[in-house]
Design a protein around this motif. Structure first.
Motif, short mmCIF file in Angstrom:
data_model
loop_
_atom_site.label_atom_id
_atom_site.label_comp_id
_atom_site.label_asym_id
_atom_site.label_seq_id
_atom_site.Cartn_x
_atom_site.Cartn_y
_atom_site.Cartn_z
N TYR A 85 -26.01 -99.66 -57.62
CA TYR A 85 -25.91 -98.69 -57.42
C TYR A 85 -27.49 -97.73 -57.67
CZ TYR A 85 -21.34 -99.57 -55.34
OH TYR A 85 -20.56 -99.93 -54.33
N PRO A 86 -27.60 -97.13 -57.05
CA PRO A 86 -29.21 -96.45 -57.66
C PRO A 86 -28.89 -95.24 -59.13
CG PRO A 86 -28.45 -95.10 -55.58
CD PRO A 86 -27.25 -96.26 -55.73
N GLY A 87 -30.05 -95.01 -59.45
CA GLY A 87 -29.28 -94.27 -61.20
C GLY A 87 -29.01 -92.68 -60.64
N PRO A 88 -29.12 -92.25 -59.44
CA PRO A 88 -28.97 -90.65 -59.45
C PRO A 88 -27.67 -90.63 -59.28
CG PRO A 88 -30.24 -91.53 -57.79
CD PRO A 88 -30.82 -92.89 -59.10
N LEU A 89 -27.06 -91.24 -59.00
CA LEU A 89 -25.44 -91.57 -59.34
C LEU A 89 -24.55 -90.95 -60.71
CD1 LEU A 89 -23.89 -94.16 -56.81
CD2 LEU A 89 -23.96 -91.57 -56.34
N ALA A 90 -25.55 -91.21 -61.69
CA ALA A 90 -24.98 -90.77 -63.16
C ALA A 90 -24.71 -89.37 -62.81
CB ALA A 90 -26.02 -91.32 -63.77
N LEU A 91 -25.16 -88.98 -62.01
CA LEU A 91 -24.67 -87.46 -62.23
C LEU A 91 -23.76 -87.19 -61.91
CD1 LEU A 91 -27.74 -85.94 -60.28
CD2 LEU A 91 -27.55 -85.41 -62.62
N CYS A 92 -22.88 -87.87 -61.39
CA CYS A 92 -21.28 -87.53 -61.35
C CYS A 92 -20.39 -87.50 -62.64
CB CYS A 92 -20.45 -89.11 -60.39
SG CYS A 92 -21.42 -89.16 -58.58
N LEU A 93 -21.18 -87.81 -63.66
CA LEU A 93 -20.27 -88.26 -64.94
C LEU A 93 -20.27 -86.94 -65.30
CD1 LEU A 93 -21.83 -90.61 -67.23
CD2 LEU A 93 -19.88 -90.60 -66.28
N PHE A 94 -21.13 -85.47 -64.86
CA PHE A 94 -21.08 -84.05 -64.80
C PHE A 94 -20.11 -83.37 -63.82
CE2 PHE A 94 -24.88 -85.42 -66.27
CZ PHE A 94 -25.12 -84.52 -67.42
N ILE A 95 -19.15 -84.34 -62.84
CA ILE A 95 -18.58 -83.49 -62.22
C ILE A 95 -17.11 -83.29 -63.15
CG2 ILE A 95 -17.36 -83.24 -60.13
CD1 ILE A 95 -20.52 -84.51 -58.72
N PRO A 96 -16.42 -82.30 -63.22
CA PRO A 96 -15.64 -82.30 -64.04
C PRO A 96 -14.13 -83.44 -63.25
CG PRO A 96 -15.83 -80.63 -64.47
CD PRO A 96 -16.69 -81.09 -63.16
N VAL A 97 -13.69 -83.53 -62.18
CA VAL A 97 -12.75 -84.35 -61.88
C VAL A 97 -13.40 -86.04 -61.88
CG1 VAL A 97 -10.87 -84.57 -60.03
CG2 VAL A 97 -11.48 -82.82 -60.55
N LEU A 98 -14.51 -85.76 -61.33
CA LEU A 98 -14.53 -87.78 -61.29
C LEU A 98 -15.53 -87.99 -62.21
CD1 LEU A 98 -17.31 -87.24 -58.30
CD2 LEU A 98 -15.44 -88.32 -58.37
N SER A 99 -15.23 -87.70 -63.56
CA SER A 99 -16.76 -87.68 -64.49
C SER A 99 -15.32 -89.07 -65.11
CB SER A 99 -16.28 -87.01 -65.63
OG SER A 99 -16.92 -87.35 -66.83
N PRO A 100 -14.20 -89.03 -65.45
CA PRO A 100 -13.33 -90.03 -66.13
C PRO A 100 -13.06 -91.03 -64.75
CG PRO A 100 -11.90 -87.77 -65.66
CD PRO A 100 -13.40 -87.86 -65.54
N ILE A 101 -13.55 -90.90 -64.37
CA ILE A 101 -13.07 -91.96 -62.62
C ILE A 101 -14.19 -93.32 -63.01
CG2 ILE A 101 -12.82 -92.52 -59.97
CD1 ILE A 101 -11.22 -89.91 -60.11
N VAL A 102 -15.72 -92.16 -62.64
CA VAL A 102 -16.87 -92.62 -62.84
C VAL A 102 -17.01 -93.59 -64.07
CG1 VAL A 102 -19.11 -92.58 -63.28
CG2 VAL A 102 -17.78 -90.75 -61.27
N PHE A 103 -16.44 -93.21 -65.23
CA PHE A 103 -16.74 -93.57 -66.73
C PHE A 103 -15.71 -94.98 -66.75
CE2 PHE A 103 -14.76 -94.33 -70.58
CZ PHE A 103 -15.95 -94.53 -71.50
#
Length: 127
Positions: A85-103
């Protein structure tokens, strides 16, 4: 990533967005920053009543917070590259609800086998 045939450096691991990393280096790098921040926070609390020491440990904690944030974004970019996947998706780590799921997804999702558009096979033997 690092030049073909050379081992990647710690600077590349923590502060470069290029290349790919697997699940274990990703998780261990996160743990490194977690323990570093925890140690510095413990020192801040330990020296709460001493102004000079408190100031130094607080500055170290703030600097570590900045460095770890930059580093964790670079690690997430490389991990996303490994998955394909492309790197800009790393910004999802700054979305509070998504952050733990993405991690959790980045820790558990296996990387793509072989080379992909972001780099060669990270499991290939080194020359």
């Amino acid at each position: 990533m690092a030049e073909e045939g050379r081992q990647p450096s710690m600077t590349w691991l923590f502060f470069s967005p290029s290349g790919r990393i697997g699940r274990l280096p990703f998780l261990l790098s996160w743990l490194f920053w977690l323990f570093t921040g925890g140690f510095l926070l413990a020192q801040v609390l330990k020296y709460e009543g001493q102004d000079a020491a408190l100031t130094l440990w607080t500055l170290a904690l703030v600097a570590s917070g900045f460095l770890s944030t930059v580093s964790l974004v670079m690690l997430a970019i490389k991990r996303l590259h490994d998955i394909g996947y492309p790197g800009p998706l790393a910004l999802c780590l700054f979305i509070p609800v998504l952050s733990p799921i993405v991690f959790i997804a980045l820790c558990l999702w296996p990387g793509s086998q072989g080379a992909n558009e972001f780099g060669g096979d990270r499991n290939a033997p080194r020359r």
